[in-house]
Scaffold this motif. Sequence first.
Motif, mmCIF file in Angstrom:
data_model
loop_
_atom_site.group_PDB
_atom_site.id
_atom_site.type_symbol
_atom_site.label_atom_id
_atom_site.label_comp_id
_atom_site.label_asym_id
_atom_site.label_seq_id
_atom_site.Cartn_x
_atom_site.Cartn_y
_atom_site.Cartn_z
ATOM 1 N N GLY A 113 0.857 -1.231 0.068
ATOM 2 C CA GLY A 113 -0.006 -0.001 -0.124
ATOM 3 C C GLY A 113 0.847 1.224 0.083
ATOM 4 N N THR A 116 -0.797 4.406 -2.290
ATOM 5 C CA THR A 116 -1.958 5.085 -1.455
ATOM 6 C C THR A 116 -1.496 5.712 -0.333
ATOM 7 O OG1 THR A 116 -3.042 3.111 -2.186
ATOM 8 C CG2 THR A 116 -3.948 4.391 -0.546
ATOM 9 N N THR A 117 -0.424 4.992 0.374
ATOM 10 C CA THR A 117 0.304 5.578 1.918
ATOM 11 C C THR A 117 0.848 7.133 1.637
ATOM 12 O OG1 THR A 117 0.323 3.536 2.912
ATOM 13 C CG2 THR A 117 1.566 5.462 3.798
ATOM 14 N N LYS A 120 -1.857 9.544 1.045
ATOM 15 C CA LYS A 120 -2.523 9.589 2.457
ATOM 16 C C LYS A 120 -1.713 10.560 3.343
ATOM 17 C CE LYS A 120 -5.064 5.384 3.186
ATOM 18 N NZ LYS A 120 -5.203 4.405 3.881
ATOM 19 N N ASP A 223 2.636 -4.036 5.344
ATOM 20 C CA ASP A 223 1.323 -4.331 5.634
ATOM 21 C C ASP A 223 1.340 -5.458 6.788
ATOM 22 O OD1 ASP A 223 -1.105 -5.997 5.316
ATOM 23 O OD2 ASP A 223 -0.798 -6.707 3.374
ATOM 24 N N THR A 249 0.200 -0.554 7.329
ATOM 25 C CA THR A 249 -0.969 -0.359 6.783
ATOM 26 C C THR A 249 -2.058 -1.587 7.047
ATOM 27 O OG1 THR A 249 -0.294 -1.703 4.826
ATOM 28 C CG2 THR A 249 0.241 0.527 4.780
ATOM 29 N N LYS A 250 -3.287 -1.242 6.878
ATOM 30 C CA LYS A 250 -4.275 -2.086 6.945
ATOM 31 C C LYS A 250 -4.342 -2.783 8.506
ATOM 32 C CE LYS A 250 -3.169 -4.125 2.531
ATOM 33 N NZ LYS A 250 -2.786 -5.137 1.751
ATOM 34 N N GLY A 253 -7.796 -3.892 9.680
ATOM 35 C CA GLY A 253 -8.348 -4.973 8.977
ATOM 36 C C GLY A 253 -8.245 -6.142 10.233
ATOM 37 N N GLY A 275 -2.184 3.199 9.058
ATOM 38 C CA GLY A 275 -3.348 3.202 8.062
ATOM 39 C C GLY A 275 -4.757 2.450 8.764
ATOM 40 N N GLY A 277 -7.969 2.540 7.347
ATOM 41 C CA GLY A 277 -8.973 2.385 6.583
ATOM 42 C C GLY A 277 -8.487 2.652 5.111
ATOM 43 N N GLU A 278 -9.580 2.552 4.119
ATOM 44 C CA GLU A 278 -9.301 2.760 2.783
ATOM 45 C C GLU A 278 -9.371 4.457 2.403
ATOM 46 O OE1 GLU A 278 -11.641 0.170 0.275
ATOM 47 O OE2 GLU A 278 -11.196 -1.490 1.697
ATOM 48 N N LYS A 279 -9.941 5.149 3.283
ATOM 49 C CA LYS A 279 -10.095 6.611 2.796
ATOM 50 C C LYS A 279 -9.012 7.304 2.827
ATOM 51 C CE LYS A 279 -15.310 7.199 4.252
ATOM 52 N NZ LYS A 279 -16.121 7.899 5.005
#
Length: 447
Positions: A113, A116-117, A120, A223, A249-250, A253, A275, A277-279
């Motif tokens: 991720g 994406t990170t 963010k 992760d 990340t995650k 989860g 991290g 969440g996905e937003k």
Amino acid sequence: MAFEGLADRLQSTLQRIRGKGKVTEADVKEMMREVRLALLEADVNFRVVKDFIKKVTERAVGQEVLKSLTPGQQVVKVVHDELTTLLGGEQSKLAVGTKPPTVIMMVGLQGAGKTTTTGKLANHLRKKLNRQPLLVAADIYRPAAIQQLETLGKQLSLPVFSMGDQVSPVEIATKALEKAKAEHYDYVIIDTAGRLHIDEVLMEELQQVKEIANPHEILLVVDSMTGQDAVNVAESFNEKLGVTGVVLTKLDGDTRGGAALSIKAVTNLPIKFAGMGEKMDALEPFHPDRMSSRILGMGDVLTLIEKAQTTVDEEKAKELQKKMRDMSFTFDDFLEQMGQVRNLGPLDQLLGMMPGAGKMKGLKNVSIDEKQISHVEAIIKSMTKLEREQPEIISASRKRRIANGSGRTVQEVNRLIKQFEDMKKMMKQMSGMMKGKKKGGFKFPFM
């Protein structure tokens, strides 16, 4: 939710000793057996577990604890303190250069991720610190990596520097830094290439980028779902590059939490962000003491307040408070309030931040169905403006029209109106600080 299994085990174990007026060494040893099992099941490194149990036991069987007036609570405090130390002790903040731009190099394996990170983190720097970051697309190998970062840039209205996939990452980093200095950006965040596994070619290239960029931070994105593998990856990257911090990340989860609890102890690298969440705003600075409190069921009020301060409109909140007092709260207000609560993040995470929520009657096993929230919104949006303001005028024929318009049943419409009226009464009681407890339970329409 992160650490869910571990949290449940630790909380139930500590609950048995918390209220004891007298605690013996045998009690502590029995509790430590349970804690050891819980940590090993959460995939925490064996050496880390052994060391943790030793430290807690030594402190918990000391005269200061056993002879205190509240020995059970003292033992819980010892576990909290040691868990906080295990997670890093104090919050580790990002380094800042003496003059801009501050350069951050993002590294990690494919699938963790990283890209994406990167987005963010840039969003966090702009929104929370009011800084101007420049994103740099330096991953020229993974298909669509550059396009992904550019898409995130557009979504967040943040600038992205890219030169395509035919130019070396070293040249991209060089040109990006020149642009950042010329245009006075506060931060440069370089999204570097990853691999499916660590190899010499990758490391050599990252070392070259490091030499050119001279980063103030090298953040390793791992992760948390990979457990002990995340710790091994951190050790390898740190050995070759000199990593300054970790982003997990995650962590929202279904992860057992072993990586978070092992990584600092094994590698001595601080966890700087998590991290959740996905937003694109679901990146939190990592506070070891707050995470320790969450795991032990003590809540995390500070993070909850910080979220509310950045999300909730203060003037609207005051207006809403007044409406609650004089019972003029409408379905439109309810709809707006639901939107603000949803912006705070997943509702099960918010409940996890409330001290003792796990022990509160009715909240222990509550399941929050996000789909139900959408159903409630659909029903309210199918009402006319007058119906939202005066639910008492909603007749049987109106209910049928609302049900058809929202794709729900008349029974669901009836249930929502009943719950809304119950909620108004409850809010009236709460806002007036009335004494005494209301008989019966109230359930929010989306629980």
